[in-house]
Scaffold this active site. Structure first.
Site, short mmCIF file in Angstrom:
data_model
loop_
_atom_site.label_atom_id
_atom_site.label_comp_id
_atom_site.label_asym_id
_atom_site.label_seq_id
_atom_site.Cartn_x
_atom_site.Cartn_y
_atom_site.Cartn_z
N ALA A 192 0.84 -1.19 0.00
CA ALA A 192 0.00 0.00 0.00
C ALA A 192 0.88 1.24 0.00
CB ALA A 192 -0.92 0.02 1.22
N MET A 212 1.05 9.95 2.42
CA MET A 212 2.16 10.16 3.35
C MET A 212 3.01 8.92 3.54
SD MET A 212 0.22 12.42 6.23
CE MET A 212 1.72 12.73 7.14
N ASP A 231 -9.10 8.60 16.30
CA ASP A 231 -9.22 8.38 14.86
C ASP A 231 -9.88 7.03 14.57
OD1 ASP A 231 -9.00 9.05 12.19
OD2 ASP A 231 -6.95 8.30 11.99
N GLU A 274 4.11 4.56 3.25
CA GLU A 274 4.21 3.34 2.47
C GLU A 274 4.19 2.15 3.42
OE1 GLU A 274 6.96 3.85 -1.19
OE2 GLU A 274 7.78 5.13 0.38
N GLY A 309 0.11 5.61 0.35
CA GLY A 309 -0.83 6.71 0.46
C GLY A 309 -0.13 8.03 0.25
#
Length: 385
Positions: free
Chosen positions: A24, A28, A155, A30, A26
């Site tokens: 994956a 910001m 979160d 890895e 994103g």
């Protein structure tokens, strides 16, 4: 699980982790799948998290990464992801953690939405009950001196609840958790987390409590049992404030006529506007959901849970582990930036302490055109879906 290793010891991260592949990436972070091998045939998969170089020099991101390891290392519960160690390898900061053979809760929400259906009420209750038990442990955690750490996840979202193929639920990503032992403090008036799952008090910047995480769990239950998002996509913060802060939660019964009254009441209490009107703690939520499960005419068995996971996520889970051949050396090279000598902080949950050591080596490889990265760290466990 084993495949023939061709990785030299110098290419083993922390001299124990062999990269398999990137799974994956994103905006910001890895995420890499790796294998840890040892004596007497010891062999297990692990997850390695790093930061992308473009954000790796941000002091706040670095502090969040170190705080995630510091907070998670104090937690030891079957419903919370395990952190193995944090350290630097070839100048790269890496967080090593438990590999979870499963998918995030967001996978089930997406699949049920596509089918115009919803997660069965008892299974939804079972998933959130286990997540609540993990959060209850975090909320009550103490340091070695016996002092409360006052951990609040902040979160809780579909991406941060992992469902394993055997039905075990894991809460992940304490990267922005609030805790007494955090080095990085959130600035006043600065809100962290995903807006769609924030409690009213979190949205307006008021002090948080364990009831704030509880509210997010309630939103997840609502979405699982209706097959739709509670917060419409594209809604702005002002509209969200009005919807969540000023208006009561829409009962599930207004969307699903067949919802059991007891289930609907639990969600309504979890998502009350005022924290004082919610459950006392996440243990009380788990007990309420247990009562609901026990009151069903048809008893929920573990096989029912596992079969449901297989039906909706079996192929996706197998895809992650279908090929465990070691990574191409070009991928390993990605984790070897040109670094100057410096101090490395290495943290291992095996001995639970931080230590500084001079072990950066100045690279002589011809990569002079590349930028020197101060630290690469991981703050994401799953790509945001």
């Amino acid at each position: 699980m084993s495949a023939q290793s061709t990785t030299s010891k110098s290419e083993l991260i922390f001299e124990k982790y062999e990269l398999i592949r990137q799974i994956a990436v994103g905006g910001m972070g890895e995420i890499f799948l790796a294998r840890q091998s040892g004596v007497a045939g010891f062999d297990r998969l692990a997850i390695l998290k790093t930061l992308r170089s473009k954000v790796a020099s941000d002091p706040e991101v670095i502090a969040d990464f170190l705080d995630e390891a510091r907070i998670a290392a104090t937690l030891n519960h079957p419903n919370i992801v395990s952190i193995y160690e944090i350290g630097a390898w070839q100048g790269v900061y890496i967080l090593a953690m438990e590999f979870i053979r499963g998918v995030p809760l967001s996978h089930f929400l997406r699949e049920e939405h596509r089918a115009r259906s919803h997660v069965p009420y008892p299974i939804a209750a079972r998933f959130i009950r286990d997540a609540a038990l993990g959060l209850a442990h975090a909320h009550q955690a103490k340091n070695i001196q016996g002092e409360n750490l006052n951990i609040i996840h902040r979160d809780i979202s579909p991406q941060n609840i992992m469902i394993r193929d055997d039905g075990v639920v894991k809460v992940v990503d304490f990267g922005i958790a609030k805790a007494t032992n955090r080095a990085q403090r959130t600035q006043a008036g600065f809100v962290k987390g995903k807006l769609s799952y924030m409690s009213p008090e979190q949205l307006v910047g008021e002090p948080l409590s364990p009831q704030s995480d509880q509210f997010a769990l309630g939103i997840l239950l609502w979405e699982m049992s209706t097959g739709r998002r509670y917060t419409p996509s594209g809604i702005n913060q002002a509209e969200l404030l009005q919807r969540v802060v000023e208006e009561p939660m829409i009962p599930i019964s207004h969307v699903q006529s067949d919802v059991p009254e007891q289930f609907d009441a639990i969600v309504q209490k979890m998502t009350a506007n005022k924290p004082a009107d919610r459950y006392d703690d996440c243990t009380a939520i788990a007990e309420a959901l247990d009562d609901f499960i026990e009151n069903q005419e048809t008893r929920l068995r573990e096989k029912n849970v596992v079969d449901y996971i297989e039906d909706l996520a079996g192929d996706a889970i197998r895809d992650v582990v279908h090929n465990l051949e070691p990574a191409d050396k070009n991928l390993i090279a990605v984790l070897k930036p040109d670094f100057e000598q410096g101090t490395v902080i290495h943290y291992s949950t095996d001995h639970a302490k931080l230590k500084s050591t001079k072990d950066f080596k100045t690279s002589t490889v011809a990569l002079a055109a590349t930028l020197c990265v101060l630290m690469i760290v991981g703050v994401l466990y799953l790509i945001k879906q």
